[in-house]
Scaffold this active site. Sequence first.
Site, PDB file in Angstrom:
ATOM      1  N   ASP A 165      -1.869   5.894  -5.285  1.00 11.59           N
ATOM      2  CA  ASP A 165      -2.220   5.062  -4.157  1.00 11.59           C
ATOM      3  C   ASP A 165      -2.541   3.861  -4.403  1.00 11.59           C
ATOM      4  O   ASP A 165      -3.702   3.432  -4.912  1.00 11.59           O
ATOM      5  CB  ASP A 165      -3.302   5.596  -3.171  1.00 11.59           C
ATOM      6  N   ASP A 179       0.727  -1.122   0.008  1.00 12.37           N
ATOM      7  CA  ASP A 179       0.163  -0.081   0.045  1.00 12.37           C
ATOM      8  C   ASP A 179       0.953   1.279   0.144  1.00 12.37           C
ATOM      9  O   ASP A 179       1.448   1.672   0.942  1.00 12.37           O
ATOM     10  CB  ASP A 179      -1.027  -0.016   1.307  1.00 12.37           C
TER      11      ASP A 179
END
Length: 386
Positions: free
Chosen positions: A271, A92
Site C-alpha cells: 500500500d 494510493d
Amino acid sequence: MKTAMFAMACVAGCNALTKVKLERTLEIASRSDKPLSEAMQSGHVLGMEHVKLATKYGGAVPTIPIKDFMNAQYYGPVSIGTPQQVFSAIYDTGSSNLWMPGKNCSKCTHKKYDSSKSSTYVANGTAFSILYGSGAVQGFCDEDLVTFGGLKSEKQIFAETTAEPGLPWVVGRFDGILGMGWPQISVNGITPVFFNLMNQQKVDAGQFSFWLSATPGKDGGELALGGTDPDKYSGDFNYVPVTKEGYWQIEADSVSIGSTKLRTNFQAVVDSGTSLLAFPMVEAIKINSHLNCTDAGIECVFTVCPDFNTLPDLTFVLNGRGYVLTGKDYILQVTSEGQTQCVSGIMGFPGLPEHLGAIMGDVFMRKFYTTFDVSNKRVGFALSKN
C-alpha cells in the site's frame, strides 16, 4: 484474452514509459504549539495513520482529537479539465478512486476544481462519500479529461468534494487522492484512472512502478507508468501473485524480527498510501519490544535516537526470497527547529482484518522498488537504488 488484446494493440502505438516525479513530506504537523520532543511523546503522533488504515481496512478510529501527528506523504501532479487545472495527489495503491476538492467546498483550503472552466466537463451528479475517522469526504461525481504524467484518460469519472474531514486534510501538502487499487474496491464502481489508461491503450504495458526516495523534498521519488525504470533499481525482480483483486494483496511466507519468527503464510497488502509498516497489535508490540522504544499503543517512540547498528533486522520472505529491513530502514527520523526525534516505522493497528497479517507501506517500498503488474496480476520487488 483482454491482456493479450491489450498487448497486441500496444505494439502498434502506445506511449513509451512515462515517469512522474514525486515529492516527499516528513514532518510533525502540530496545532497544539508543543515542542517537537513533547509532540513525539504524546502517544498520538501516528493517529492520522490509524485513521487512514481504519478507512481502508476497517476497525475503530482514535477517540482522542488528533492535534500532533506525523505528516509523511509522497505526492505528485494530476491535471483535470481543458485547459488543465493542476493538483497534487497521493498515488494510493490502497484505494481506487480519484477525488479532488470542488469549487463548492467552502471549508477546503487546497486548490479547487471548477467545472465551469473546463470545455471537456460532462455533468454526472452521482453522490459520492468516503467515511474517515475524522469525518467524511463527501461530494458528487463528474466526468472530465484527466491528465496523468502527460497521459490523457478521456471521459474519466471522478469525485468533486464538497466536504472534507478536518485537520489532517487542512495541513496536508496534497489536494486529493488518486487511487491505484483494483476496480473491485472503487466507490460507486468507478473505473480507476490507470485502468482507463489501459482500456484506452495509452500505456505500453498494464504495469506501474514506484521508486521512493529516503530524502524529503522535491526529488522524493518517481512513479513509472507503463513499465519499470531500470535506472531506479538493481538486480532482477521477484514476482508474487496477487491473491485477491481489490487491494494489492499477496501471500507472504514469513516475517521475523532478528531470529524470532512472528508469523508464517499470511496475507499482506502492498500500500503506497500507508506511510509505515502496520501489523496486528500483538506482532507490532513484539517487534517494538526489541527496539528499546517507549510503546504508547499503536506507536513506539524513542527518547533518544538509537544507534541503528544495534537494532535487529526485520525480514520478510516473499515467494521464497528474503527482504531485509535494517534499523536505518524502519526507524523514521523527524527533524524540526534543530531537533531530531525518532519513531519506529512499525505501528500496531487493532482493526486489521484477521486474514491480513501486514500492510506493507512506504517503509518497505523505500528499500525495495515495487512494480504493480495489472496485466499479469502480480507485484514485483527489486532492490531500490537509494
